[in-house]
Design a protein around this motif. Sequence first.
Motif, PDB file in Angstrom:
ATOM      1  N   GLU A 267       0.794  -1.224   0.000  1.00 35.96           N
ATOM      2  CA  GLU A 267       0.000   0.000   0.000  1.00 35.96           C
ATOM      3  C   GLU A 267       0.829   1.277   0.000  1.00 35.96           C
ATOM      4  OE1 GLU A 267      -2.508  -0.297   3.394  1.00 35.96           O
ATOM      5  OE2 GLU A 267      -3.739  -1.905   2.556  1.00 35.96           O
ATOM      6  N   CYS A 268       1.982   1.273   0.661  1.00 29.87           N
ATOM      7  CA  CYS A 268       2.736   2.508   0.872  1.00 29.87           C
ATOM      8  C   CYS A 268       4.227   2.297   0.636  1.00 29.87           C
ATOM      9  CB  CYS A 268       2.525   3.030   2.296  1.00 29.87           C
ATOM     10  SG  CYS A 268       0.817   3.412   2.716  1.00 29.87           S
ATOM     11  N   ALA A 269       4.902   3.410   0.374  1.00 31.03           N
ATOM     12  CA  ALA A 269       6.358   3.437   0.330  1.00 31.03           C
ATOM     13  C   ALA A 269       6.831   4.356   1.462  1.00 31.03           C
ATOM     14  CB  ALA A 269       6.857   3.945  -1.015  1.00 31.03           C
ATOM     15  N   PHE A 270       7.955   3.977   2.100  1.00 28.77           N
ATOM     16  CA  PHE A 270       8.489   4.754   3.212  1.00 28.77           C
ATOM     17  C   PHE A 270       9.886   5.202   2.827  1.00 28.77           C
ATOM     18  CE2 PHE A 270       5.530   1.556   4.604  1.00 28.77           C
ATOM     19  CZ  PHE A 270       4.640   2.281   5.398  1.00 28.77           C
ATOM     20  N   ILE A 271      10.112   6.513   2.860  1.00 33.24           N
ATOM     21  CA  ILE A 271      11.329   7.099   2.305  1.00 33.24           C
ATOM     22  C   ILE A 271      12.017   7.953   3.362  1.00 33.24           C
ATOM     23  CG2 ILE A 271      12.221   8.709   0.571  1.00 33.24           C
ATOM     24  CD1 ILE A 271       9.892   7.768  -1.222  1.00 33.24           C
ATOM     25  N   ASN A 272      13.346   7.872   3.400  1.00 34.68           N
ATOM     26  CA  ASN A 272      14.121   8.764   4.259  1.00 34.68           C
ATOM     27  C   ASN A 272      15.106   9.555   3.403  1.00 34.68           C
ATOM     28  OD1 ASN A 272      16.952   8.961   6.007  1.00 34.68           O
ATOM     29  ND2 ASN A 272      15.111   9.592   7.116  1.00 34.68           N
ATOM     30  N   TYR A 273      15.260  10.820   3.742  1.00 32.91           N
ATOM     31  CA  TYR A 273      16.176  11.720   3.028  1.00 32.91           C
ATOM     32  C   TYR A 273      17.122  12.342   4.039  1.00 32.91           C
ATOM     33  CZ  TYR A 273      17.643  16.074   0.669  1.00 32.91           C
ATOM     34  OH  TYR A 273      18.360  17.117   0.148  1.00 32.91           O
ATOM     35  N   LEU A 274      18.435  12.207   3.799  1.00 30.75           N
ATOM     36  CA  LEU A 274      19.455  12.867   4.600  1.00 30.75           C
ATOM     37  C   LEU A 274      20.251  13.807   3.707  1.00 30.75           C
ATOM     38  CD1 LEU A 274      20.941   9.861   6.638  1.00 30.75           C
ATOM     39  CD2 LEU A 274      19.077  11.393   7.310  1.00 30.75           C
ATOM     40  N   ARG A 363       1.123   0.902  14.084  1.00 37.11           N
ATOM     41  CA  ARG A 363      -0.024   1.746  14.425  1.00 37.11           C
ATOM     42  C   ARG A 363      -1.283   1.262  13.705  1.00 37.11           C
ATOM     43  NH1 ARG A 363       0.346   7.902  12.702  1.00 37.11           N
ATOM     44  NH2 ARG A 363       2.266   7.750  13.930  1.00 37.11           N
ATOM     45  N   LYS A 364      -1.109   0.870  12.438  1.00 35.01           N
ATOM     46  CA  LYS A 364      -2.250   0.376  11.679  1.00 35.01           C
ATOM     47  C   LYS A 364      -2.787  -0.917  12.284  1.00 35.01           C
ATOM     48  CE  LYS A 364      -3.631  -0.788   6.942  1.00 35.01           C
ATOM     49  NZ  LYS A 364      -3.166  -0.912   5.535  1.00 35.01           N
ATOM     50  N   GLU A 365      -1.877  -1.802  12.688  1.00 40.09           N
ATOM     51  CA  GLU A 365      -2.294  -3.065  13.296  1.00 40.09           C
ATOM     52  C   GLU A 365      -2.983  -2.812  14.637  1.00 40.09           C
ATOM     53  OE1 GLU A 365      -2.954  -7.017  13.076  1.00 40.09           O
ATOM     54  OE2 GLU A 365      -1.903  -5.816  11.554  1.00 40.09           O
ATOM     55  N   LYS A 366      -2.448  -1.850  15.384  1.00 40.97           N
ATOM     56  CA  LYS A 366      -3.063  -1.505  16.665  1.00 40.97           C
ATOM     57  C   LYS A 366      -4.455  -0.936  16.463  1.00 40.97           C
ATOM     58  CE  LYS A 366      -2.377   1.295  20.829  1.00 40.97           C
ATOM     59  NZ  LYS A 366      -1.490   2.283  21.510  1.00 40.97           N
ATOM     60  N   ASN A 367      -4.578  -0.042  15.464  1.00 43.97           N
ATOM     61  CA  ASN A 367      -5.897   0.531  15.164  1.00 43.97           C
ATOM     62  C   ASN A 367      -6.875  -0.552  14.719  1.00 43.97           C
ATOM     63  OD1 ASN A 367      -5.027   3.099  15.788  1.00 43.97           O
ATOM     64  ND2 ASN A 367      -4.518   3.633  13.686  1.00 43.97           N
TER      65      ASN A 367
END
Length: 609
Positions: A267-274, A363-367
């Motif tokens: 469903e989603c992509a998770f991105i980090n930028y430094l 968080r999604k699983e908790k919700n």
Amino acid sequence: MPANEKLKEKISHLPHKPGIYKFFDEKGIIYVGKAIDIRKRVSSYFNRSAQHNRKTLKLVSQIKDIEFTIVDTEADAFLLENNLIKQYQPKYNILLKDGKTYPYICIINERFPRVITTRNKINDGSRYFGPYPTGTAMYVVLDLIRTLYPLRTCTYNLSPENVAAGKFKVCLEYHIGNCKGPCEALVDETEYNANIAQIKNILSGNLSVAKSYFKEHMAAAAADFQYELAHKYKQKLDMLEDFQVKSTVVSNTITNVDVFTITSNEECAFINYLKVMNGSIILTQSLEIQKKLDEDDAEILASVIVQLRQEFESTSREVITNIELSLPLDSITITYPQIGDKKKLLSLSLKNALYLRKEREGRKEKNKDLSEQRELRVLETMKKDLRLTELPRQIECFDNSNFQGDNPVASMVCFKNGKPSKKDYRHYNIKTVIGPNDFESMYEIVTRRYRRLLNENQPLPQLIIIDGGKGQLSMAVKALKDLDIYGKIAVVGIAKRLEEIFYPGDSMPLYIDKKSESLKLIQRLRNEAHRFAITFHRSKRDAGTLKTGLTDIKGIGPSTADALLQKYRSVKKVRELSMAELADEVGPAKAAIVYAYLHPVSEEENPMN
């Protein structure tokens, strides 16, 4: 020419050249894409043999028109696509911005410059640093600068003439040591500007100049036995060292690079930028991207790299990433380090991306767990309130609808575990009942629904809700008895006026607490069934499949019938009009036809005789 034929015709004339293409629905642009070969790429969307996912099929179903723009190179297409996405915000493209602006630290172009924060860049000669991803990150740097250097915060016009004329007086900031008093010429302009030059270096990520300055002055003060002053320089040097230690994660030889890492699920992509300068991380940003179509990680990351570099005004020529990537920009070098300091930097960025993914999925699983607990609680409450023998995991609610008393239709909505199960919703055209008869209509649709479930060996619901009073409920019970399943399914009716719950064979209604979660769920089911029936009826009417009692009259056209119904709202109200009143509305000739049809009487009673 049908719409799909027009699209095929347009696609057949698309060029075999690089560029961008835009898909439109009735309202505007819904998708912007890039391609090395425009015709080949656009044609792939309409290829029936291609294995498109559900989202892509939905996009294709909404396309009404196509436009394209030819460019010279793939790089030009890449940049043009990015600009158009930001301009039009198409709903099927991944989007990063929500309209917010990022903060900057600004050194104002004035005599004895101030250092302020702003979200708006103005071309006035001032120097802007940033943008910063959050206000918190910005104020950490700003607090360091204001601690190290005494700067003015007033907005006075400190021109030489104004200062020489003694127009201004020092304020509290001077007396507590936060300002050197340039408003009364208590600080030399050259000394003040030297501090500003050091601030610019710090904001640019170069702390070495300021550190050297404080070291030299600390040593000089100590040699001159000014130990208190030397201690002050030592404190400022320690602040810079502490700030750099918290930021430095790699060798100082890594001077100016951008680091992007990505991890994703369905469903989603998770991105980090430094953003790294002089061995220090001066900016970090983690974000979650909702996938719109079937984009792969490389496609998403390439788009994000261009957008974030523009947002944060990066000038670095090297981009470090964790996946193979095609970024058609001549000025950018992409590296995939396997060892060394750059590999450590890449691992740090990936750790941040993975942490964001774990946190959001957790968080999604908790919700989800909380939602399931709430659903179970509501169903338990309903079981208790309605005195059911089993938990109503599947509830079905029926509603009738008709237009002006004619052309009855009905609906059934299904909730599973307290939530709508729309794939199980059903519409019904009433087949065996002539005219408006809610009771017989209810008998028909309940019979049809559960006869089919029985024939197909499908599971029966635990609860049936009938939208209506005792009459509709009794007909539903009759249908269940005729199917020999009465007693196997709990069935109740709900009357709209007082939200009364009726049981079969019980003349006294049940009143559930208005604040009860079970009553709210029953109301939601009833409202959803009503909405679903009305929507069905309107779609049939809009398609011209519904007729009123007036359109059946020979000699009365749709415009006359619509005019009467719009004013009087129902055939019943039209029937109550006198001949004279009808004549005023539609004229004597049509009035006689309508009146005679709606009042079938013997010839001697006909008022026209």
